[in-house]
Design a protein around this motif. Structure first.
Motif, PDB file in Angstrom:
ATOM      1  N   PRO A   1     116.020 -79.812  35.748  1.00 20.10           N
ATOM      2  CA  PRO A   1     114.636 -80.280  35.665  1.00 20.10           C
ATOM      3  C   PRO A   1     114.495 -81.538  36.513  1.00 20.10           C
ATOM      4  O   PRO A   1     115.415 -82.361  36.562  1.00 20.10           O
TER       5      PRO A   1
ATOM      6  N   LYS B   1     112.165 -78.734  42.522  1.00 19.46           N
ATOM      7  CA  LYS B   1     111.929 -77.308  42.780  1.00 19.46           C
ATOM      8  C   LYS B   1     110.455 -77.031  43.049  1.00 19.46           C
ATOM      9  O   LYS B   1     110.114 -76.343  44.003  1.00 19.46           O
TER      10      LYS B   1
ATOM     11  N   THR C   1     107.637 -70.332  36.395  1.00 21.75           N
ATOM     12  CA  THR C   1     107.433 -69.982  34.977  1.00 21.75           C
ATOM     13  C   THR C   1     106.915 -71.196  34.201  1.00 21.75           C
ATOM     14  O   THR C   1     106.135 -71.041  33.272  1.00 21.75           O
TER      15      THR C   1
ATOM     16  N   ARG D   1     102.332 -73.525  31.315  1.00 22.21           N
ATOM     17  CA  ARG D   1     101.312 -74.578  31.166  1.00 22.21           C
ATOM     18  C   ARG D   1      99.889 -74.009  31.259  1.00 22.21           C
ATOM     19  O   ARG D   1      98.982 -74.483  30.605  1.00 22.21           O
TER      20      ARG D   1
ATOM     21  N   ILE E   1     108.874 -75.736  24.244  1.00 23.73           N
ATOM     22  CA  ILE E   1     108.810 -76.714  25.332  1.00 23.73           C
ATOM     23  C   ILE E   1     108.810 -78.143  24.785  1.00 23.73           C
ATOM     24  O   ILE E   1     109.494 -79.012  25.322  1.00 23.73           O
TER      25      ILE E   1
ATOM     26  N   GLU F   1     113.578 -77.072  24.577  1.00 20.62           N
ATOM     27  CA  GLU F   1     114.354 -75.821  24.535  1.00 20.62           C
ATOM     28  C   GLU F   1     113.755 -74.802  25.490  1.00 20.62           C
ATOM     29  O   GLU F   1     112.628 -74.942  25.944  1.00 20.62           O
TER      30      GLU F   1
ATOM     31  N   VAL G   1     112.093 -71.199  26.299  1.00 21.97           N
ATOM     32  CA  VAL G   1     111.293 -70.175  25.640  1.00 21.97           C
ATOM     33  C   VAL G   1     112.168 -68.908  25.627  1.00 21.97           C
ATOM     34  O   VAL G   1     112.887 -68.649  26.595  1.00 21.97           O
TER      35      VAL G   1
ATOM     36  N   GLY H   1     112.133 -72.073  38.718  1.00 25.09           N
ATOM     37  CA  GLY H   1     112.293 -72.222  37.260  1.00 25.09           C
ATOM     38  C   GLY H   1     112.629 -70.918  36.566  1.00 25.09           C
ATOM     39  O   GLY H   1     112.611 -70.817  35.345  1.00 25.09           O
TER      40      GLY H   1
ATOM     41  N   ARG I   1     116.473 -68.681  34.338  1.00 21.04           N
ATOM     42  CA  ARG I   1     117.072 -69.855  33.719  1.00 21.04           C
ATOM     43  C   ARG I   1     118.181 -69.490  32.741  1.00 21.04           C
ATOM     44  O   ARG I   1     118.759 -70.367  32.116  1.00 21.04           O
TER      45      ARG I   1
ATOM     46  N   GLN J   1     118.134 -63.488  32.003  1.00 15.00           N
ATOM     47  CA  GLN J   1     116.929 -63.446  32.853  1.00 15.00           C
ATOM     48  C   GLN J   1     117.294 -62.985  34.259  1.00 15.00           C
ATOM     49  O   GLN J   1     116.558 -62.215  34.887  1.00 15.00           O
TER      50      GLN J   1
ATOM     51  N   ARG K   1     107.310 -89.077  36.773  1.00 21.37           N
ATOM     52  CA  ARG K   1     106.349 -87.966  36.840  1.00 21.37           C
ATOM     53  C   ARG K   1     105.470 -87.950  35.577  1.00 21.37           C
ATOM     54  O   ARG K   1     104.279 -87.684  35.646  1.00 21.37           O
TER      55      ARG K   1
ATOM     56  N   ARG L   1     102.352 -84.465  31.190  1.00 21.15           N
ATOM     57  CA  ARG L   1     103.248 -83.531  30.494  1.00 21.15           C
ATOM     58  C   ARG L   1     104.000 -84.271  29.383  1.00 21.15           C
ATOM     59  O   ARG L   1     104.758 -85.188  29.650  1.00 21.15           O
TER      60      ARG L   1
ATOM     61  N   ARG M   1     116.658 -81.212  27.672  1.00 13.89           N
ATOM     62  CA  ARG M   1     116.433 -80.264  28.786  1.00 13.89           C
ATOM     63  C   ARG M   1     117.635 -80.252  29.727  1.00 13.89           C
ATOM     64  O   ARG M   1     118.027 -79.201  30.231  1.00 13.89           O
TER      65      ARG M   1
HETATM   66  P1  ADP Z   1     111.295 -78.668  34.714  1.00 14.71           P
HETATM   67  O1  ADP Z   1     112.139 -77.769  35.551  1.00 14.71           O
HETATM   68  O2  ADP Z   1     110.751 -79.849  35.423  1.00 14.71           O
HETATM   69  O3  ADP Z   1     111.962 -79.029  33.428  1.00 14.71           O
HETATM   70  P2  ADP Z   1     109.367 -76.488  34.275  1.00 14.71           P
HETATM   71  O4  ADP Z   1     107.955 -76.761  34.551  1.00 14.71           O
HETATM   72  O5  ADP Z   1     110.090 -75.558  35.182  1.00 14.71           O
HETATM   73  O6  ADP Z   1     110.026 -77.919  34.208  1.00 14.71           O
HETATM   74  O7  ADP Z   1     109.560 -75.941  32.786  1.00 14.71           O
HETATM   75  C1  ADP Z   1     109.031 -76.641  31.673  1.00 14.71           C
HETATM   76  C2  ADP Z   1     109.537 -76.001  30.379  1.00 14.71           C
HETATM   77  O8  ADP Z   1     109.064 -74.642  30.292  1.00 14.71           O
HETATM   78  C3  ADP Z   1     111.059 -75.877  30.251  1.00 14.71           C
HETATM   79  O9  ADP Z   1     111.652 -77.059  29.739  1.00 14.71           O
HETATM   80  C4  ADP Z   1     111.183 -74.682  29.300  1.00 14.71           C
HETATM   81  O10 ADP Z   1     110.967 -75.062  27.956  1.00 14.71           O
HETATM   82  C5  ADP Z   1     110.025 -73.769  29.716  1.00 14.71           C
HETATM   83  N1  ADP Z   1     110.474 -72.779  30.732  1.00 14.71           N
HETATM   84  C6  ADP Z   1     110.143 -72.756  32.042  1.00 14.71           C
HETATM   85  N2  ADP Z   1     110.730 -71.723  32.677  1.00 14.71           N
HETATM   86  C7  ADP Z   1     111.476 -71.078  31.738  1.00 14.71           C
HETATM   87  C8  ADP Z   1     112.341 -69.941  31.761  1.00 14.71           C
HETATM   88  N3  ADP Z   1     112.577 -69.249  32.889  1.00 14.71           N
HETATM   89  N4  ADP Z   1     112.927 -69.554  30.603  1.00 14.71           N
HETATM   90  C9  ADP Z   1     112.698 -70.220  29.470  1.00 14.71           C
HETATM   91  N5  ADP Z   1     111.915 -71.291  29.361  1.00 14.71           N
HETATM   92  C10 ADP Z   1     111.294 -71.735  30.480  1.00 14.71           C
END
Ligand code: ADP
Length: 194
Positions: free
Chosen positions: A10, A14, A32, A37, A54, A58, A60, A86, A89, A93, A128, A134, A146
């Motif tokens: 995170p 990216k 994702t 969001r 989130i 954790e 999702v 993203g 993960r 997946q 950020r 956020r 995270r």
């Molecule tokens: P960052 O990479 O800056 O932490 P993201 O915007 O990519 O933030 O993701 C925010 C949150 O959304 C993650 O901390 C997670 O909880 C959820 N999330 C995003 N993408 C996934 C994924 N592929 N699988 C599971 N949860 C996800």
């Protein structure tokens, strides 16, 4: 088709780089995090469910995330290629994505990982959070969890693609434009080989 995965912890940049790359190469950018969001903003059932994970830092559950991704791809129809940001993960997946692409005799060309030290990541995310609104960017405990989840559940995705010689790492700290140039160099190389 070009299918790229932009990978990294995170706050590794990216999203910033994926937007620039999508524009330069005419790719569909699928984040994702952004999709979640949007669901949260729309107060949908999926958004409500996602929030509960989130806000704890954790992931999702895979089933939910994969379902949402498939729906997003179906909405967009055919494209020249996709840049995944993203996602994947978790290794499950990644397997689901591979299976999905195989159905159309397609595959991931390369996964590019942005390497940034933990200390810098935490500083970037907190910064950020001051402007992004956020909630998951404002609380240091959430940020820490995270990062831990990334190391435990997400990092193995790198080895998964590396086993097929499809994973590369580049320096993700420093100037945004310089990082962008490094990414373009990798992508140009990979697409020439195709
Ligand atoms: P960052 O990479 O800056 O932490 P993201 O915007 O990519 O933030 O993701 C925010 C949150 O959304 C993650 O901390 C997670 O909880 C959820 N999330 C995003 N993408 C996934 C994924 N592929 N699988 C599971 N949860 C996800």
């Amino acid at each position: 088709m070009i299918n790229l995965v932009l990978f990294g912890p995170p706050g590794s940049g990216k999203g910033t780089q994926a937007k620039k790359l999508a524009e330069k190469y005419g790719l569909l950018h699928i984040s994702t995090g952004d999709l979640f969001r949007k669901e949260i903003g729309d107060k949908s059932e999926l958004g409500l469910l996602a929030t509960s994970y989130i806000q704890k830092g954790e992931l999702v559950p895979d089933e939910v995330t994969i379902g949402m991704l498939k729906a997003a791809l179906a909405r967009h129809g055919s494209t020249f290629g996709v840049i995944y940001d993203g996602f994947p993960r978790t290794v499950d997946q990644a397997k689901a994505l591979d299976e999905m692409l195989e159905e159309s005799e397609d595959e991931i060309d390369v996964l590019i990982s942005l390497k940034v030290e933990d200390k810098e990541i935490i500083e970037r995310i907190i910064k950020r959070g001051e402007s992004s609104g956020r909630a998951d960017d404002k609380d240091e405990a959430i940020i820490q969890s995270r990062i831990e989840v990334y190391k435990k559940e997400t990092q193995p995705v790198y080895a998964y693609y590396d086993a097929h010689d499809k994973a590369l790492t580049i320096k993700g700290s420093g100037d945004i434009d310089e990082i962008f140039e490094s990414l373009c160099a990798v992508i140009d190389q990979v697409t020439v080989e195709e």
